[in-house]
Design a protein around this motif. Structure first.
Motif, PDB file in Angstrom:
ATOM      1  N   GLY A  30      -8.740  -6.555   9.109  1.00  0.00           N
ATOM      2  CA  GLY A  30      -8.629  -6.339   7.748  1.00  0.00           C
ATOM      3  C   GLY A  30      -9.548  -4.440   8.285  1.00  0.00           C
ATOM      4  O   GLY A  30      -9.880  -4.009   7.516  1.00  0.00           O
ATOM      5  N   GLU A  31     -10.162  -4.234   9.432  1.00  0.00           N
ATOM      6  CA  GLU A  31      -9.955  -2.639   9.606  1.00  0.00           C
ATOM      7  C   GLU A  31      -9.660  -1.585   9.323  1.00  0.00           C
ATOM      8  O   GLU A  31      -8.513  -1.507   9.800  1.00  0.00           O
ATOM      9  N   ARG A  32      -9.902  -0.899   8.692  1.00  0.00           N
ATOM     10  CA  ARG A  32      -9.609   0.546   8.334  1.00  0.00           C
ATOM     11  C   ARG A  32      -8.617   1.170   9.804  1.00  0.00           C
ATOM     12  O   ARG A  32      -9.785   1.054  11.038  1.00  0.00           O
ATOM     13  N   LEU A  33      -8.431   1.697   9.834  1.00  0.00           N
ATOM     14  CA  LEU A  33      -7.284   2.903  10.800  1.00  0.00           C
ATOM     15  C   LEU A  33      -7.428   3.684  10.501  1.00  0.00           C
ATOM     16  O   LEU A  33      -6.005   4.866  10.011  1.00  0.00           O
ATOM     17  N   PRO A  34      -7.855   5.360  10.672  1.00  0.00           N
ATOM     18  CA  PRO A  34      -8.193   6.010   9.484  1.00  0.00           C
ATOM     19  C   PRO A  34      -6.580   7.100  10.528  1.00  0.00           C
ATOM     20  O   PRO A  34      -7.205   7.455  11.903  1.00  0.00           O
ATOM     21  N   VAL A  35      -5.882   7.859  10.071  1.00  0.00           N
ATOM     22  CA  VAL A  35      -5.326   8.384  10.606  1.00  0.00           C
ATOM     23  C   VAL A  35      -5.518   9.578  12.308  1.00  0.00           C
ATOM     24  O   VAL A  35      -5.200   9.707  13.167  1.00  0.00           O
ATOM     25  N   ALA A  36      -5.979  10.187  11.164  1.00  0.00           N
ATOM     26  CA  ALA A  36      -7.461  11.311  11.882  1.00  0.00           C
ATOM     27  C   ALA A  36      -8.160  10.540  13.553  1.00  0.00           C
ATOM     28  O   ALA A  36      -8.051  11.319  13.940  1.00  0.00           O
ATOM     29  N   ALA A  37      -8.573   9.510  13.111  1.00  0.00           N
ATOM     30  CA  ALA A  37      -9.442   8.782  14.144  1.00  0.00           C
ATOM     31  C   ALA A  37      -8.509   8.455  14.758  1.00  0.00           C
ATOM     32  O   ALA A  37      -8.610   8.715  16.656  1.00  0.00           O
ATOM     33  N   ALA A  39      -5.733   9.713  15.866  1.00  0.00           N
ATOM     34  CA  ALA A  39      -5.274  11.214  16.476  1.00  0.00           C
ATOM     35  C   ALA A  39      -5.845  11.730  17.262  1.00  0.00           C
ATOM     36  O   ALA A  39      -5.052  11.533  18.991  1.00  0.00           O
ATOM     37  N   GLU A  40      -6.874  11.981  16.858  1.00  0.00           N
ATOM     38  CA  GLU A  40      -8.127  11.747  17.716  1.00  0.00           C
ATOM     39  C   GLU A  40      -7.973  10.886  19.449  1.00  0.00           C
ATOM     40  O   GLU A  40      -8.552  11.138  19.831  1.00  0.00           O
ATOM     41  N   HIS A  41      -8.079   9.733  18.592  1.00  0.00           N
ATOM     42  CA  HIS A  41      -8.519   9.274  20.184  1.00  0.00           C
ATOM     43  C   HIS A  41      -7.363   8.800  21.378  1.00  0.00           C
ATOM     44  O   HIS A  41      -7.685   8.641  22.810  1.00  0.00           O
TER      45      HIS A  41
END
Length: 235
Positions: A30-37, A39-41
């Motif tokens: 259920g952990e969120r996966l922000p698109v921006a995060a 992309a940075e990763h």
């Protein structure tokens, strides 16, 4: 490090790398996966990251929610039981076809995959749960057993179900350290039955192997839920 290549190619690379991280339990259910995060990763654009996450949503490993982005699939007893039932059906069909119709190249590939698996430590002190190397070898061994089925569509469906079940195994990896289960023996017996061309025995062993893993995961979840309830009662 910046990635080169076309956007679709970069998206596939990110999908593959993020998929590997998901399958070894790097993210919580259920952990969120922000698109921006993301992309940075992976040092890519937001557009590439979003495309990779959409691919993983199609694979059933993440969920796309309107206005909320992406998140890892949740742990669900109902989903796991259903997934296991379908996996047993699909894997056993593919294994039976392989055992009854595949030739010497299939035997050689299965033997080689088992040798790699048997030679790879299941746990590594620097990694939580099973090691990434063992997880990869485990995937290849089971894939090799069914690879002679002669159906690309069947294998694609089977691979998608395998990935979803791998996430469940990763989230409950600690249970496999303590349950006393002899997984190596199960794999050897499965290989021996397949190479002996004993389709009925091979299918029986595979069904039991898959089902036992699910039973352990469910037992682990039930104990954890009971411990949470007891802790709340004491508190």
């Amino acid at each position: 490090m910046a990635r080169t290549g076309s956007a679709p190619t970069r998206a596939r690379h990110v999908r593959d790398e993020l998929r590997d991280e998901l399958l070894v339990g790097r993210y919580r259910p259920g952990e969120r996966l922000p698109v921006a995060a993301v992309a940075e990763h992976f040092t890519v654009s937001v557009t590439v990251a979003r495309e990779a996450l959409m691919m993983l949503a199609s694979d059933g490993l993440v969920v796309s929610e309107p206005q909320a982005g992406f998140r890892v699939i949740e742990l669900s007893t109902e989903h796991l039981v259903d997934l296991t039932s379908v996996r047993v059906d699909i894997d056993c069909i593919a294994l039976r076809r392989s055992v009854t119709q595949a030739g010497l190249p299939w035997e050689s590939a299965a033997l080689a995959a088992h040798h790699t698996l048997a030679s790879t430590p299941m746990y590594h002190e620097d990694e939580p749960g099973v090691s990434r190397a063992w997880s990869a070898a485990h995937t290849e061994f089971h894939r090799a057993l069914v690879a002679g089925c002669g159906s690309r569509i069947l294998l694609e469906l089977r691979d998608r179900l395998w990935d979803a079940s791998t996430m469940y195994r990763s989230w409950s990896a600690e249970v496999h350290r303590t349950c006393g289960r002899d997984v190596a023996r199960e794999h050897r017996e499965l290989l021996d039955a397949a190479l002996a061309r004993d389709a009925d025995r091979a299918v029986e062993l595979l069904a039991a192997h898959i089902s036992r893993t699910t039973e352990l995961v469910l037992e682990h979840r039930a104990r954890a839920a009971k411990e949470d309830e007891d802790a709340e009662a004491v508190g």
